[in-house]
Design a protein around this motif. Sequence first.
Motif, PDB file in Angstrom:
ATOM      1  N   THR A 197       0.710  -1.208  -0.067  1.00  0.00           N
ATOM      2  CA  THR A 197      -0.011   0.021  -0.052  1.00  0.00           C
ATOM      3  C   THR A 197       0.971   1.262  -0.088  1.00  0.00           C
ATOM      4  O   THR A 197       0.267   2.273  -0.311  1.00  0.00           O
ATOM      5  CB  THR A 197      -0.901   0.001   1.402  1.00  0.00           C
ATOM      6  N   GLN A 212       0.548   3.593  -3.285  1.00  0.00           N
ATOM      7  CA  GLN A 212      -0.686   4.308  -3.153  1.00  0.00           C
ATOM      8  C   GLN A 212      -0.490   5.634  -2.460  1.00  0.00           C
ATOM      9  O   GLN A 212      -0.822   6.617  -2.803  1.00  0.00           O
ATOM     10  CB  GLN A 212      -1.779   3.118  -2.871  1.00  0.00           C
ATOM     11  N   ASP A 221       1.735   7.923  -4.153  1.00  0.00           N
ATOM     12  CA  ASP A 221       1.092   8.684  -5.357  1.00  0.00           C
ATOM     13  C   ASP A 221       0.083   9.660  -4.901  1.00  0.00           C
ATOM     14  O   ASP A 221      -0.068  10.760  -5.518  1.00  0.00           O
ATOM     15  CB  ASP A 221       0.243   7.689  -6.103  1.00  0.00           C
ATOM     16  N   ASN A 222      -0.666   9.387  -3.784  1.00  0.00           N
ATOM     17  CA  ASN A 222      -1.714  10.428  -3.291  1.00  0.00           C
ATOM     18  C   ASN A 222      -1.006  11.419  -2.627  1.00  0.00           C
ATOM     19  O   ASN A 222      -1.527  12.754  -3.007  1.00  0.00           O
ATOM     20  CB  ASN A 222      -2.427   9.777  -2.523  1.00  0.00           C
ATOM     21  N   ARG A 245       0.556  13.743  -5.749  1.00  0.00           N
ATOM     22  CA  ARG A 245      -0.521  14.380  -6.460  1.00  0.00           C
ATOM     23  C   ARG A 245      -0.790  15.772  -5.829  1.00  0.00           C
ATOM     24  O   ARG A 245      -1.024  16.769  -6.106  1.00  0.00           O
ATOM     25  CB  ARG A 245      -1.852  13.699  -6.566  1.00  0.00           C
ATOM     26  N   THR A 286       8.296   5.859   2.651  1.00  0.00           N
ATOM     27  CA  THR A 286       7.679   6.700   1.697  1.00  0.00           C
ATOM     28  C   THR A 286       7.216   7.926   2.449  1.00  0.00           C
ATOM     29  O   THR A 286       7.277   9.064   1.962  1.00  0.00           O
ATOM     30  CB  THR A 286       6.423   5.885   1.525  1.00  0.00           C
TER      31      THR A 286
END
Length: 107
Positions: free
Chosen positions: A12, A15, A18-19, A22, A48
């Motif tokens: 996870t 993800q 990436d969020n 963004r 991350t």
Amino acid sequence: MVEVRGELDMATAPQLRDNLQRLIDAGDRQVVVDLAGVGFMDSSALGTLVVMFKALRDVDGRLCLAAVQPGVRRLLSITSVDRVIDIYEDVRGAEADMLSSDGVTGG
């Protein structure tokens, strides 16, 4: 604000990255990650968060964590990440601090 639920692990973490990316790409510079729904975090997710913390810092932004559960807090403490990334009891406190320090340099 990014609300995360479930386990943060190697499956996870991409993800989450990436969020957060963004948000940075959209111009957000004050990001709160709500970890109230996260009971487990592994080293890939920890990495991350550190990478995204640095990405925000590089654009004069700030990333902080809110509502960190005990198991995750232990990981952050053991790895000393809690000395680098600010941790708040709840999202409201994190957002209030972000607002009070918005535009302040050196703090």
